[in-house]
Scaffold this motif. Structure first.
Motif, PDB file in Angstrom:
ATOM      1  N   ARG A 186       0.829  -1.217   0.000  1.00 11.16           N
ATOM      2  CA  ARG A 186       0.000   0.000   0.000  1.00 11.16           C
ATOM      3  C   ARG A 186       0.859   1.262   0.000  1.00 11.16           C
ATOM      4  N   TYR A 210      -6.836   6.898 -18.237  1.00 12.35           N
ATOM      5  CA  TYR A 210      -7.378   5.789 -17.464  1.00 12.35           C
ATOM      6  C   TYR A 210      -6.895   5.822 -16.014  1.00 12.35           C
ATOM      7  N   ALA A 231       0.097  -6.141 -10.872  1.00  9.96           N
ATOM      8  CA  ALA A 231      -0.802  -4.996 -11.010  1.00  9.96           C
ATOM      9  C   ALA A 231      -0.442  -4.136 -12.219  1.00  9.96           C
ATOM     10  N   LEU A 246     -11.209  -1.319 -15.184  1.00 13.47           N
ATOM     11  CA  LEU A 246     -10.105  -2.008 -14.508  1.00 13.47           C
ATOM     12  C   LEU A 246      -8.821  -1.192 -14.413  1.00 13.47           C
ATOM     13  N   PRO A 249      -8.065   2.053 -13.895  1.00  8.46           N
ATOM     14  CA  PRO A 249      -7.862   2.933 -12.733  1.00  8.46           C
ATOM     15  C   PRO A 249      -7.527   2.152 -11.461  1.00  8.46           C
ATOM     16  N   LYS A 250      -8.081   0.956 -11.316  1.00  9.67           N
ATOM     17  CA  LYS A 250      -7.774   0.133 -10.139  1.00  9.67           C
ATOM     18  C   LYS A 250      -6.348  -0.401 -10.205  1.00  9.67           C
ATOM     19  N   CYS A 251      -5.900  -0.778 -11.397  1.00 15.63           N
ATOM     20  CA  CYS A 251      -4.508  -1.207 -11.547  1.00 15.63           C
ATOM     21  C   CYS A 251      -3.560  -0.059 -11.215  1.00 15.63           C
ATOM     22  N   ALA A 299      -3.979   2.331  -9.240  1.00 15.68           N
ATOM     23  CA  ALA A 299      -3.986   2.611  -7.802  1.00 15.68           C
ATOM     24  C   ALA A 299      -3.415   1.461  -6.981  1.00 15.68           C
ATOM     25  N   GLU A 358      -4.832  -1.423  -6.726  1.00 17.28           N
ATOM     26  CA  GLU A 358      -5.990  -2.054  -6.101  1.00 17.28           C
ATOM     27  C   GLU A 358      -6.470  -3.294  -6.841  1.00 17.28           C
ATOM     28  N   LEU A 359      -5.804  -3.643  -7.949  1.00 17.89           N
ATOM     29  CA  LEU A 359      -6.239  -4.802  -8.721  1.00 17.89           C
ATOM     30  C   LEU A 359      -5.021  -5.479  -9.329  1.00 17.89           C
ATOM     31  N   ASP A 387      -6.718 -10.666  -8.179  1.00 19.53           N
ATOM     32  CA  ASP A 387      -8.170 -10.522  -8.249  1.00 19.53           C
ATOM     33  C   ASP A 387      -8.756 -11.343  -9.384  1.00 19.53           C
TER      34      ASP A 387
END
Length: 389
Positions: free
Chosen positions: A46, A62, A93, A113, A115-117, A119, A121-122, A167
């Motif tokens: 994190r 993105y 990620a 997907l 934006p999560k990568c 961050a 988060e994915l 994920d």
């Protein structure tokens, strides 16, 4: 050790940022514990995400920082100097997620997907290899049978990195037995938690981080047609996605990991040689040791040049299949020999499980096999350069 070439200022600043991050948040004792106990250090992950480096593979539209493949390789290289506990999740990620979805996903998948990568988060695991399928990727036996909007998946994947923390599993399947080879493959995004997915940890010699090496069993796993990578247009087009530029960059990712590990081994061996005394003087006085370390620095220099030359081609959108195969082959093979020579410099201490050198050895032995073996790279090179059969 200064860079092997003149890096752009922003890349040098990034390298310095990553070295400070490693020193501050990845101390040697913790890295050793993560390896020994197969731990994924979530809190450190994190903190890494907070730096914004996961977005280096993703355009700003993105949610990323702008696609920058050399910068992405720097992050992988610098994290790997302290082991793979953080560099492999980063790849899951930023690369397996960010680069593959950017290249192969449809617009809806990119919007959902990427934006999560970016961050952190994915994460995606790369689900290609099977018990009987290694280099011959097009021969996968995992099947996908479609009925309306539902796809049912059955089969087994093996030696899949990080499926336990990913994920989705970016899964190559045989989607139509009636079609010819290369025209009968699709890629599905299969949620790790989907009913019928069983993930088993494999006990491996090296790369023993919290991103396990796994076997995945798909038993009547059902996913929606929305999980076809590329959408409807991606059905039976999986080969073009697997064999595209993303695979070329994957070779560079493995090379960056190998380079980082070898750099750490040389740094440790260099310091050891200057402080370890035998017969009344440091062993760095002995010609054999001096030559081994001089050769090691030379090899690292060549490896860096090959890695970042190929990364520059990929960044420019130029063909780099030959150069990425050359880089993967050369870096992984030379890094392996560099690390083994550094272990020799350490003598018995190089086999001591309380020291980092033995981890470098265990990890580096895997990398000429991972991401396409050295033999496969040699075949690719001969074929792409049209060596007559």
């Amino acid at each position: 050790m200064r860079p092997a070439f003149d890096e752009a200022e922003e890349l040098s600043l990034l390298r310095g940022t990553m070295r400070r991050f490693v020193n501050d948040h990845m101390p040697r004792p913790e890295a050793a514990r993560w390896d020994a106990e197969s731990i994924f250090p979530v809190e450190v992950f994190r903190k890494l995400a907070a730096l914004g480096v996961f977005g280096l593979s993703i355009p700003e539209e993105y949610g990323g920082a702008g696609r920058n493949i050399p910068a992405t390789m720097i992050v992988i290289e610098e994290l790997s100097r302290r082991g793979v506990a953080m560099s492999i999740p980063y790849v899951l990620a930023a690369c397996y997620g960010g680069m593959n979805i950017l290249e192969c996903g449809n617009e809806d998948q990119k919007r959902a997907l990427l934006p999560k990568c970016a961050a952190g988060e994915l994460m995606l695991a790369f689900g290609v290899t099977e018990p009987d399928v290694g280099g011959d990727v097009a021969s996968v036996k995992t099947t996908a049978r479609r009925t309306g909007d539902v796809i049912k998946v059955n089969g087994t994947k093996r030696y899949i990195t990080g499926a336990n923390i990913a994920d989705y599993i970016y899964t190559l399947v045989r989607s139509d037995d009636a079609l010819p080879r290369y025209k009968n493959l699709s890629i599905l995004l299969i949620p790790r938690t989907a009913k019928g997915v069983e993930i088993r940890k494999l006990d491996m010699l090296g790369l023993r981080s919290g991103a396990w090496t796994t076997e995945i069993i798909f038993d009547d796993v059902e996913v929606s047609v929305q999980n076809i990578v590329g959408g409807e247009a991606g059905w039976n087009e999986g080969w073009s996605y697997i064999a595209g530029p993303g695979l070329d960059v994957e070779k560079l990712e493995v090379g960056a990991i190998a380079l980082g590990i070898a750099e750490a081994a040389v740094d440790d061996a260099w310091e050891y040689a200057e402080t370890r005394e035998q017969f009344g003087k440091p062993i760095s006085n002995y010609q054999n040791i001096r030559h081994m370390l001089a050769d090691a620095r030379t090899d690292l220099h060549a490896c860096r040049l090959m890695l970042y030359s190929a990364a520059g081609l990929a960044q420019a959108g130029r063909p780099c299949g030959i150069e990425s195969s050359m880089a993967k082959l050369f870096i992984c093979e030379r890094a392996k020999q560099v690390v083994l020579n550094c272990q020799l410099i350490f003598g018995a201490y190089g086999c001591d499980l309380d020291l980092d050198m033995q981890r470098y050895v265990r990890d580096i032995l895997i990398l000429p096999i991972a991401g396409g073996s050295s033999a496969i790279q040699r075949n690719n090179l001969a074929n792409r350069m049209r060596l007559r059969l």
